[in-house]
Design an enzyme around this catalytic site. Structure first.
Site, PDB file in Angstrom:
ATOM      1  CE  LYS A  33      -1.136  -0.156   4.961  1.00  0.00           C
ATOM      2  NZ  LYS A  33      -0.698   1.026   5.652  1.00  0.00           N
ATOM      3  NE  ARG A  34       5.876   1.713   3.732  1.00  0.00           N
ATOM      4  CZ  ARG A  34       5.751   2.249   4.935  1.00  0.00           C
ATOM      5  NH1 ARG A  34       5.984   3.519   5.109  1.00  0.00           N
ATOM      6  NH2 ARG A  34       5.415   1.507   5.969  1.00  0.00           N
ATOM      7  N   GLY A  38       9.692  -2.292   0.565  1.00  0.00           N
ATOM      8  CA  GLY A  38      10.689  -2.378   1.648  1.00  0.00           C
ATOM      9  C   GLY A  38      10.106  -2.265   3.042  1.00  0.00           C
ATOM     10  N   GLY A 113      -4.200  -4.311  -0.030  1.00  0.00           N
ATOM     11  CA  GLY A 113      -4.686  -5.659  -0.304  1.00  0.00           C
ATOM     12  C   GLY A 113      -5.650  -6.120   0.775  1.00  0.00           C
ATOM     13  CD  GLU A 186      18.645   1.128  17.243  1.00  0.00           C
ATOM     14  OE1 GLU A 186      19.129  -0.005  17.295  1.00  0.00           O
ATOM     15  OE2 GLU A 186      17.956   1.518  16.268  1.00  0.00           O
ATOM     16  CD  GLU A 202      10.707   1.006  30.277  1.00  0.00           C
ATOM     17  OE1 GLU A 202      10.905   1.284  29.083  1.00  0.00           O
ATOM     18  OE2 GLU A 202       9.804   0.223  30.665  1.00  0.00           O
ATOM     19  CB  VAL A 236       4.540   9.832  29.988  1.00  0.00           C
ATOM     20  CG1 VAL A 236       3.868  11.060  29.381  1.00  0.00           C
ATOM     21  CG2 VAL A 236       6.043  10.049  30.103  1.00  0.00           C
ATOM     22  CG  MET A 318       7.396  -7.158  16.653  1.00  0.00           C
ATOM     23  SD  MET A 318       6.334  -5.777  17.021  1.00  0.00           S
ATOM     24  CE  MET A 318       4.710  -6.488  16.801  1.00  0.00           C
ATOM     25  CG  HIS A 444      46.772 -10.599  18.485  1.00  0.00           C
ATOM     26  ND1 HIS A 444      46.123 -10.168  19.617  1.00  0.00           N
ATOM     27  CD2 HIS A 444      47.979  -9.956  18.462  1.00  0.00           C
ATOM     28  CE1 HIS A 444      46.896  -9.310  20.254  1.00  0.00           C
ATOM     29  NE2 HIS A 444      48.023  -9.157  19.581  1.00  0.00           N
TER      30      HIS A 444
END
Ligand SMILES: Cc1cc2nc3c(=O)[nH]c(=O)nc-3n(C[C@H](O)[C@H](O)[C@H](O)COP(=O)(O)OP(=O)(O)OC[C@H]3O[C@@H](n4cnc5c(N)ncnc54)[C@H](O)[C@@H]3O)c2cc1C
Length: 465
Positions: A33-34, A38, A113, A186, A202, A236, A318, A444
């Site tokens: 759909k995009r 990817g 789809g 990240e 968290e 939060v 995931m 090494h």
């Protein structure tokens, strides 16, 4: 048009499944759909985040070269240039998938789809027009999207998911990251390196839930040294957007007085949920599990014969490579072969600096399962190459079966951990032992010698400690 296989979704699960099936002689179509192929990974996930992680790491490193005897002027950030590098990286990757579809004679259909019945997929284009495609088998590979935080509305400008955090046009002076999982740490790293003050909130009392506890604890200290602030065991509950700066209300997870912290941007990274909207699964009679994931059997088949599912939309970690391997397995099964995935040897990597990489069981899991195990550890501070590169932060931890010496888990915090982990992955795939790892010659000087030393420590005794 009639196919052997229609794959819905062209992420790492879907596109790899399509290519493998085509290589095995099946007539294949992919519905996406995009506008580009990817999936999450190449468009708004793994690839753009790694482009920004690399660029921001370089930006930070250039500012700290004095210790290597290199004098450079203070680096200046060209944020549009950095974002352009990210966009170009995404483009070359998604174009690569389109090329591979052509090369393997896979028909690509851009549109949403839905499954009208087993063997029938309706593709709805953006202009509303529809086409019905016939097929012997359907693979659902529709992935996942960001889980929402109740009471907090995403605008992808000031309150963002990972998607918005990949396109901020200004470095926020204060960034709140909700969720200390891989994606939060990240993207928090990216913006901290570029100048943001980052506070991670968290709910649990630890970072990187699910990873080895000792690894998470030591890694948290490293991030704190870099300037990250953590509010663990905290939630939060609301974000006030009325003023120029955002005001987030936080409370201890176990209850207590509310507190307000301010930020320019809030990144909600509390996890991802399977994406099945608009697929028509209910009408097709495809069952979901208690977490709304598509339920499959050991051969990735749903309860409806001829309909299969793989990747983020089914149970399991995931991760892009998990989705890819399931894609290969289901293509092999459809071609009459014996495809399977070894879920005991799926690596996980956090692409921060230093990196965290892990495969197999954690100490907590081994304890809970009552398995007698041995631990071998080796710090990078005792590794010659690490000293030469000023990369002594971190360590390798090897877990082996106390009775059989079989390798049960490997956990690495350190520069290049995400590349190094694979020798443990391959060894585990072949049911190797700590002794096998310890007796394999390692060049090494390399960082990887620390893996050999940790394996030596688990099996008998390390040499360099
Ligand atoms: C910021 C970020 C960073 C990440 N970094 C990493 C990483 O470094 N390493 C890693 O292993 N994983 C990473 N991930 C996770 C990784 O992206 C996912 O595990 C992976 O993309 C899952 O692949 P998939 O094929 O199951 O689904 P997806 O990649 O989500 O692809 C599903 C596709 O299906 C399409 N689709 C959905 N419904 C329909 C429909 N009805 N019709 C047609 N098309 C449809 C979607 O548009 C999408 O393109 C990251 C995720 C994020 C968000």
């Amino acid at each position: 048009m009639s196919y052997d296989l229609i794959v819905i979704g062209s992420g790492p699960g879907g596109y790899v499944c399509a290519i493998k099936a085509a290589q095995l002689g099946l007539k294949v179509a992919v519905v996406e759909k995009r506008a580009t192929y990817g999936g999450t990974c190449l468009n708004i996930g793994c690839i753009p985040s790694k482009a920004l992680l690399h660029a921001s790491e370089m930006f930070e490193e250039v500012g700290h070269l004095d210790a290597l005897g290199i004098k450079v002027a203070k680096p200046k950030l060209d944020l549009p240039g950095m974002l352009a590098h990210k966009d170009a990286t995404v483009k070359s990757n998604v174009d690569g998938v389109a090329y591979l579809f052509k090369k393997n004679k896979i028909d690509g259909h851009i549109g949403t789809g839905s499954i009208a019945a087993p063997g029938k997929v309706v593709v709805t284009k953006e202009d509303g027009s529809t086409a019905t495609l016939e097929t012997k088998a359907i693979v659902i590979a529709t992935g996942s999207d960001s889980a929402p935080l109740p009471g907090v509305e995403i605008d992808e400008k000031r309150i963002v998911t990972s998607t918005g955090a990949l396109t901020l046009d200004k470095v926020p002076s204060k960034l709140i990251v909700v969720g200390a999982g891989v994606i939060g740490l990240e993207l928090g790293s990216v913006w901290r390196r570029l100048g943001a003050e980052v506070t991670v909130v968290e709910f649990l009392d630890r970072i990187l839930p699910g990873m080895d506890g000792e690894v998470a604890k030591q890694f948290q200290r490293m991030l704190e040294k870099q300037g990250f602030a953590f509010k663990l065991g905290t939630k939060v509950t609301a974000v006030d957007t009325s003023g120029k700066t955002l005001k987030a209300t936080i409370e201890l997870a176990k209850g207590g007085a509310a507190e307000t912290i301010e930020a320019d941007v809030v990144l909600v990274a509390i996890g991802r949920r399977p994406f099945t909207e608009g697929l028509g699964l209910e009408a097709a009679g495809v069952e979901l599990d208690e977490r709304k994931r598509v339920k499959v059997d050991g051969h990735y088949q749903t309860n409806v014969p001829g309909i299969y599912a793989i990747g983020d939309v089914i149970a399991g970690p995931m991760l892009a490579h998990k989705a890819e391997d399931e894609g290969v397995a289901v293509a092999e099964i459809l071609a009459g072969q014996a495809g399977h995935v070894n879920y005991d040897a799926i690596p996980g990597v956090v692409y921060t600096s230093p990196e965290v990489a892990t495969v197999g069981k954690t100490e907590e899991e081994l304890k809970a399962a009552g398995i007698a195990y041995k631990v071998g550890k080796f710090p990078f501070s005792a590794n010659g190459r690490a000293r030469a590169m000023l990369a002594t932060d971190g360590f390798v931890k090897i877990l082996s079966d106390a009775n059989t010496d079989r390798l049960l888990g490997a956990h690495i915090v350190g520069k290049g951990a995400g590349e190094m982990i694979h020798e443990a992955v391959v060894l585990m795939e072949f049911a190797g032992s700590a002794e096998d790892l310890a007796r394999s010659t390692h060049a090494h000087p390399t960082m990887s010698e620390s893996i050999k030393e940790a394996a030596l420590a688990a099996w008998f005794k390390p040499i360099h400690m």
